[in-house]
Write a protein that holds these residues in place. Structure first.
Motif, PDB file in Angstrom:
ATOM      1  N   ASN A   1      -4.843  -0.649  -7.982  1.00 48.02           N
ATOM      2  CA  ASN A   1      -5.877   0.237  -7.435  1.00 48.02           C
ATOM      3  C   ASN A   1      -6.742  -0.469  -6.395  1.00 48.02           C
TER       4      ASN A   1
ATOM      5  N   TYR B   1      -8.433   0.650   1.190  1.00 45.22           N
ATOM      6  CA  TYR B   1      -8.315   1.802   2.088  1.00 45.22           C
ATOM      7  C   TYR B   1      -9.618   2.609   2.113  1.00 45.22           C
ATOM      8  N   ALA B   2     -10.375   2.576   1.013  1.00 41.64           N
ATOM      9  CA  ALA B   2     -11.594   3.377   0.908  1.00 41.64           C
ATOM     10  C   ALA B   2     -12.748   2.828   1.736  1.00 41.64           C
TER      11      ALA B   2
ATOM     12  N   TYR C   1       0.837  -1.204   0.000  1.00 34.52           N
ATOM     13  CA  TYR C   1       0.000   0.000   0.000  1.00 34.52           C
ATOM     14  C   TYR C   1       0.873   1.255   0.000  1.00 34.52           C
TER      15      TYR C   1
ATOM     16  N   ASN D   1       2.518   8.911  -0.212  1.00 33.75           N
ATOM     17  CA  ASN D   1       3.112   9.536  -1.392  1.00 33.75           C
ATOM     18  C   ASN D   1       3.919  10.776  -1.037  1.00 33.75           C
TER      19      ASN D   1
ATOM     20  N   ASP E   1      -5.983   0.919  -3.007  1.00 35.07           N
ATOM     21  CA  ASP E   1      -6.732   2.137  -2.690  1.00 35.07           C
ATOM     22  C   ASP E   1      -8.177   1.813  -2.318  1.00 35.07           C
ATOM     23  N   ARG E   2      -8.758   0.830  -2.982  1.00 32.06           N
ATOM     24  CA  ARG E   2     -10.144   0.479  -2.715  1.00 32.06           C
ATOM     25  C   ARG E   2     -10.288  -0.186  -1.343  1.00 32.06           C
TER      26      ARG E   2
ATOM     27  N   ALA F   1       0.325   1.757  -3.968  1.00 32.90           N
ATOM     28  CA  ALA F   1      -1.060   2.192  -4.182  1.00 32.90           C
ATOM     29  C   ALA F   1      -1.064   3.546  -4.873  1.00 32.90           C
TER      30      ALA F   1
ATOM     31  N   GLN G   1      -3.020   6.034  -4.832  1.00 31.56           N
ATOM     32  CA  GLN G   1      -3.382   7.148  -3.952  1.00 31.56           C
ATOM     33  C   GLN G   1      -2.831   6.970  -2.539  1.00 31.56           C
ATOM     34  N   SER G   2      -1.705   6.306  -2.412  1.00 32.64           N
ATOM     35  CA  SER G   2      -1.125   6.007  -1.104  1.00 32.64           C
ATOM     36  C   SER G   2      -0.969   7.262  -0.247  1.00 32.64           C
ATOM     37  N   THR G   3      -1.337   7.146   1.019  1.00 35.29           N
ATOM     38  CA  THR G   3      -1.150   8.253   1.948  1.00 35.29           C
ATOM     39  C   THR G   3       0.329   8.486   2.254  1.00 35.29           C
TER      40      THR G   3
END
Length: 557
Positions: free
Chosen positions: A405, A411-412, A66, A76, A408-409, A70, A72-74
């Motif tokens: 992705n 994590y969502a 992740y 990044n 990211d999903r 990922a 949209q990894s936090t």
């Protein structure tokens, strides 16, 4: 290693100078430099043990995938580096076996036994707290540190009396004796900082109904949510005893924690377990959390304990990684791994420039037999690649290896599988529920959607063929229906959550093997002076891991 480098440089310099001087002078120069070379550090003033409950190698892999990949990894904005990987890069990495140790032990461990083996450096038995495998009380590393004048602390996002923290400060025949564990923690008073949930074990049995007791607890700062229910069978008010008899400051929310400034602190921030990491992430975005984060509790513990000139021992547990693993909830588990890594980051920043502290990040065991896996569902479309090795052929893998992705999903996800169960039935009465009921709840919280037909197996129930009278779970006459390996799904109606995990598994590229623990070796990340940490870069057992920590901190096995 510094010693070797300096010595090599000294010999090189001496040999060069030896071209124009007597051999005896060369030897003298080497001997002089050898005398000032630093000795290897083999002991430390402080030990910080961080336990990701249920965090096996595959859970660490999910966290790293992740963080690093990922879209949209936090992470990044952080160079895609987890705190755990920074510790590993700067320190040593090993593995540790964790089953009840010895020829009379078992194949698989629970948290109580595992934590006891880490805490005592001795073999223990299943579900025991602070006892060896013969049932004898054994002093823990925390208790021995306190006896040597060091400060001590326990931090967990579960309950203070839960198996892992309890094993470092109590001695009981079974982990379920939480009220006795709470009393022992206060009576022994060997832990200077205790921060977690679990207030229900510290308040009188009539706390919810006795106005005098409620008024007393309110005067101490405890809100109604903390005292709504007691699990004690007696009238002891352990909060009052901690404050009046043992000098603890009390804290019941984030604000009170931040304001605390004494040398001893008891913080209980929930009646039972603290909020899950998905809920924590949601309130953190608006800075509206009333409970402190695991990171904040860790930082407060470090602030208080580090004032002791003799040093300290601190155990920090990310306990809900295990809870998510037990119900096969990959989205929740990812959030718990992120919460734990936040706390590891706080410790890394505190310790990275020090040479007097050993940090161990490990797990008690792996939970769920989790894995990311490839499948025969949703095979990828053919693609044209520009590489000169394709020879005109399309790139078309034969199976679905999972798109990034999906991280990211995961994590969502906006609620745990327990939240989904609450939505289906607030009182957890699941007889007569339907696929439509379960699909609506799953689709409300998950980015991965299911049809009523796909969710229908979650609703199925059957007679419990492993019924045991009086058992805390197996006394249930009806269980959710599991079609394979049903023996490894033991927690009665909670198994509906595991069935949610199965309904989502194919779309998530996730597999689970059990609703309990596995015997997988767990990772060990060791950071500190090389003379101390080098011994952890091996395959060891938790008994040995406990012994190594004790020797580094206390100079004894």
């Amino acid at each position: 290693m510094k010693h070797i480098s300096l010595l090599a440089a000294a010999i090189g310099a001496a040999l060069i100078s030896g071209c124009n001087s007597d051999t005896k002078e060369v030897v003298k120069e080497v001997e002089v430099i050898k005398e000032v070379a630093p000795e290897e550090v083999t002991s430390v003033k402080n030990v910080i043990l961080m336990i990701g409950d249920g965090m096996g190698p595959q859970q660490v892999g999910l966290l790293e995938d992740y963080a690093r990949r990922a879209p949209q990894s936090t992470y990044n904005s952080k160079g895609n580096k987890t705190a755990i990987s920074k510790l590993g890069d700067a320190g040593q990495v090993g593995l540790s076996l964790n089953a009840p140790w010895g020829n009379e032990g078992s194949l698989v461990v629970d948290s109580a036994c595992s934590a006891t083996q880490l805490a005592t450096g001795m073999a223990s038995g299943s579900e025991m707290i602070g006892l060896d495998n013969q049932g004898n009380k054994v002093a823990t590393i925390l208790e021995r540190a306190k006896a040597k004048g060091k400060a001590t602390g326990l931090v967990s996002d579960t309950r203070l009396t839960h198996a892992t923290p309890a094993a470092f400060a109590a001695h009981q025949p079974h982990r379920s004796y939480e009220s006795a564990i709470a009393a022992e923690m206060i009576d022994a008073s060997v832990v200077d900082v205790m921060l977690s949930g679990g207030a229900r074990e510290f308040i009188p049995s009539d706390a919810a109904s006795n106005e005098t007791v409620k008024t007393s607890l309110t005067a101490m700062g405890a809100p109604a949510a903390i005292v709504k229910k007691s699990k004690r069978k007696d009238s002891r008010n352990l909060l009052a005893e901690a404050k009046d008899n043992h000098g603890y400051q009390l804290a019941f929310n984030r604000e009170q924690l931040n304001a605390a400034d004494g040398e001893r602190l008891l913080g209980l921030f929930a009646n039972s377990g603290m909020m899950d990491a998905i809920a924590y992430d949601a309130c953190a975005k608006t800075d509206s959390c009333t409970e402190p984060s695991l990171r904040e509790m860790t930082l407060k513990a470090l602030d208080i304990l580090s004032k002791d000139e003799d040093g300290f021992f601190l155990m920090v547990e990310g306990g809900q990684i295990d809870w998510a693993g037990h119900i096969n909830d990959a989205g929740w588990m990812l959030h718990e791994l992120l919460r734990f890594d936040e706390a590891v980051d706080a410790v890394y920043e505190w310790v990275k420039d020090r040479n007097d502290t050993l940090v161990i990040v490990t797990a008690d065991h792996e939970t769920g037999s989790f894995g990311l896996s490839y499948s025969r569902k949703d095979l990828p479309e053919a693609q044209s690649l520009p590489g000169d090795g394709m020879q005109g052929a399309d790139y078309k893998p034969a199976f679905n290896f999972g798109s990034l992705n999906k991280l990211d999903r995961l994590y969502a996800q906006t609620g745990t599988f327990y939240n989904m169960m609450d939505m289906v039935s607030a009182d957890w009465t699941f007889d007569g529920t339907t696929g439509d009921d379960w699909a609506a709840a799953i689709n409300h919280y998950s980015d991965f959607k299911v049809t009523a037909e796909q969710a229908a197996p979650v609703a199925l129930r059957e007679p419990n063929e492993y019924w045991v009278d009086g058992h805390s779970y197996l006394s249930a006459t009806v269980f959710p229906k599991v079609n394979d390996f049903k023996e490894f799904y033991v927690y009665a109606d909670e198994v509906h959550a595991n069935l949610i995990g199965r309904a989502l598994a194919a779309d998530q590229n996730v597999v689970w093997g059990t609703g309990t623990h596995t015997a997988a070796p767990v990772p060990v990340f060791a950071f500190g002076p090389y003379g101390v940490t080098k011994q952890f870069s091996t395959l060891q057992h938790h008994v040995e891991l406990g012994q190594k920590m004790a020797k580094a901190l206390l100079g004894e096995e």
